[in-house]
Scaffold this motif. Structure first.
Motif, mmCIF file in Angstrom:
data_model
loop_
_atom_site.group_PDB
_atom_site.id
_atom_site.type_symbol
_atom_site.label_atom_id
_atom_site.label_comp_id
_atom_site.label_asym_id
_atom_site.label_seq_id
_atom_site.Cartn_x
_atom_site.Cartn_y
_atom_site.Cartn_z
ATOM 1 N N LEU A 110 -3.609 36.300 -14.251
ATOM 2 C CA LEU A 110 -4.177 35.897 -15.537
ATOM 3 C C LEU A 110 -5.683 35.685 -15.407
ATOM 4 O O LEU A 110 -6.444 36.033 -16.306
ATOM 5 N N LEU A 115 5.540 27.075 -14.491
ATOM 6 C CA LEU A 115 4.841 27.207 -15.775
ATOM 7 C C LEU A 115 3.605 26.319 -15.792
ATOM 8 O O LEU A 115 2.499 26.758 -16.123
ATOM 9 N N TYR A 161 -0.983 32.930 -22.777
ATOM 10 C CA TYR A 161 -0.356 31.942 -21.904
ATOM 11 C C TYR A 161 -0.844 30.537 -22.246
ATOM 12 O O TYR A 161 -0.054 29.598 -22.356
ATOM 13 N N THR A 179 0.919 27.252 -12.993
ATOM 14 C CA THR A 179 0.149 28.440 -13.354
ATOM 15 C C THR A 179 -0.935 28.045 -14.355
ATOM 16 O O THR A 179 -2.081 28.475 -14.246
#
Lengths: 289, 268
Positions: free
Chosen positions: B77, B133, A22, B136
């Protein structure tokens, strides 16, 4: 043992893959794109993919860039100085004078304002300092002034005040952590060997707290330099800092290569200054080991 | 009472930190249309006006959607990153963790502008998804820090005991580790939610035409007529943030107490 290490590594890498992926996609790739763009040419509404150093030449020879970059550095340096100097006694108080059971409560109280809407806090300073603001109207209704004070808003000082207020808690935490790590017996030793309280502070506490001070300075300096909201609101848009300049190149003038070159140059300058700052304090940072 | 002078200074410092925020409710309940002294009468009309405002409702809905999704993504995450960094040694650990933590120090303008340039050149339409996006990304380091504390205070023998009793790696994680780090997860969710709800720069650049609460506030600041309502809105936001943070802090402390570690205090 070797196979154990290998499976450790494999498991670790497997686990870290999603957050790493990510960060690569959403952070590293865009940063590299900016870097690539900074070497491209700007066509009208498009980017011409031809290597050139022209953007950097233009940035470095632009007197407006010099002025804005110097202003950003000056404001950030001043904000850093003010926040760190004001924060140190608070961190010292927290570490040395507060009852250990009450420490987390104090820390919580200090961090709360930091987590409440940044935009609203900046705007509130505008309300406080404005022409018809809280200070002016308050002083006027008390009969202290006749005319509103005009020197308190839309200038560099008011920007420094606002930013110093916004980043204050950021400076306290690293200093507090460094102070907490100091072995209290060292201070007693200093006193036993005949040093005065002030000298013990100067020769023992302060050097040992320096890693925290350096961390605090960096953690305030770096985000401050890239601040966008404060120049827009408190500076009235007339005293832009580097973030405002990057934004206007990228979006208003739609010159992405030039905006990218600006962003990369600014990041390089900040990174370089931070490294120099850390190097200057290397003597203190070594103490820890 | 130790440190008399320092205590007085620390209290004055706290007052300075809180002074602007304390002005919010003062003017949110004041009937005067300009934000100035002397105060007029008590009123709740600005709160009523806020409740009737349709674009504000839209901004609120957007902000809540973004904050819920971003906090869930960032925490998921963060669980991976925290588990990997506290339990395993792997190659290039320093640089990898450095990249994940980078948004903590990188000015948001750089994050948002670079992401914007890429999104535009790839041809992605700006919407609340693109804000997610970005949010995060900036919440991930905070989640990782909070969760690392939770994972760090775990006693590894508990996990080994679970393996010895025949649990698989996944069932041991689910039945033993997850319940123990649950307070950390809740705390991370709440923190990320608060960060996303308050975040302005990324939302400003990546939302396209969709308003979020902070960008809505920013767009209204130009109109003096709207300022009292913004003060009311600010009051609501600050109260919400404080509540969320208090609950997050409660869970953080409970998590530390649960695993028997020493409280080092603070979020960072």
């Amino acid at each position: 043992m070797a196979s154990g290490n290998r499976s450790q590594a494999a498991q670790g890498l497997g686990l870290i893959a999603p957050p790493l992926g990510y960060a690569v996609l959403v952070l590293a790739a865009p940063l590299l794109t900016i870097l690539a763009y900074s070497f491209f040419k700007d066509g009208y509404l498009t980017v011409i993919r031809e290597f050139t150093l022209e953007n950097y030449r233009a940035v470095w020879s632009d007197p407006i860039f010099h002025k804005i970059m110097l202003r950003s550095l000056g404001v950030a340096a001043l904000v850093t100085l003010v926040t760190v100097v004001l924060a140190f006694p608070v961190a010292y108080f927290l570490s040395f004078a507060v009852d250990p059971r009450k420490k987390s409560m104090w820390l919580f109280l200090i961090t709360i304002p930091f987590w409440t809407s940044y935009l609203i806090r900046v705007f509130l300073w505008k309300v406080i300092l404005g022409y018809n603001g809280v200070i002016n109207s308050g002083l006027k209704s008390l009969g202290i002034i006749e005319q509103p004070l005009t020197f308190i808003l839309y200038n560099v000082n008011s920007m420094v005040l606002t930013l110093a207020h916004a980043y204050a808690p950021f400076a306290i935490l690293p200093i507090f952590i460094a102070l907490e790590k100091i072995d209290r017996s060292l201070l007693e030793a200093g006193r036993d060997l005949g040093e005065s309280r002030a000298m013990t502070f100067w020769r023992v506490t302060l050097p040992l707290a320096m890693p925290g001070v350096v961390a605090a300075a960096l953690i305030v300096f770096i985000p401050t330099i890239g601040d966008y909201v404060t120049p827009a609101l408190i500076g009235g848009g007339k005293i832009p800092m580097i973030a405002n300049m990057i934004q206007s190149q990228m979006l208003d003038q739609d010159n992405r290569p030039m905006g990218s070159a600006l962003a990369v140059t600014a990041m390089l300058i900040v990174a370089l200054l931070s490294l120099v700052f850390v190097a200057l304090n290397r003597r203190f940072l070594k103490v820890r080991q | 009472m130790k440190g008399g002078g320092l205590r007085a200074y620390a209290i004055a410092y706290l007052l300075f930190l809180y002074a602007p925020i304390l002005l919010l409710p003062v003017f949110a309940f004041n009937s005067g249309t300009i934000i100035a002294f002397p105060l007029k009468e008590f009123t709740t009309q600005w709160f009523a006006q806020m409740a009737e405002n349709a674009s504000l409702r839209r901004a609120l809905l957007n902000s809540l959607t973004i904050a819920v999704c971003s906090s869930v993504f960032a925490t998921c995450l963060g669980i991976f990153a925290a588990r990997a960094s506290t339990r395993f040694a792997f190659p290039a650990k320093g640089p990898i963790m450095g990249l994940i933590m980078l948004p903590l120090v990188l000015p948001e303008i750089i994050v948002s502008i670079s992401l914007l340039v890429v999104l535009l050149s790839v041809g992605v339409k700006l919407s609340i998804l693109t804000v997610m996006l970005g949010h995060t990304l900036i919440c991930m380091p905070y989640a990782t820090v909070i969760l690392s504390t939770a994972f760090n205070s775990l006693d590894r023998s508990l996990e080994e005991a679970a393996y010895d009793l025949g649990e698989t790696r996944w069932s041991a994680f689910r039945l033993v580790i997850l319940p123990l780090v649950m307070p950390g997860i809740i705390s991370s969710l709440l923190m990320s939610f608060t960060i996303s709800l308050d975040e302005f720069i990324i939302a400003f650049f990546l939302a396209g035409n969709e308003p979020t609460l902070p960008t809505y506030i920013f767009s209204q600041l130009r109109f003096p007529k709207q300022i009292p309502m913004i003060m009311a809105l600010g009051t609501v936001l600050v109260v919400m943030s404080i509540l969320l943070l208090s609950v997050a802090e409660y869970f953080r402390r409970r998590g530390i107490a649960k695993t028997g570690a020493k409280d080092t205090g603070g979020f960072l």
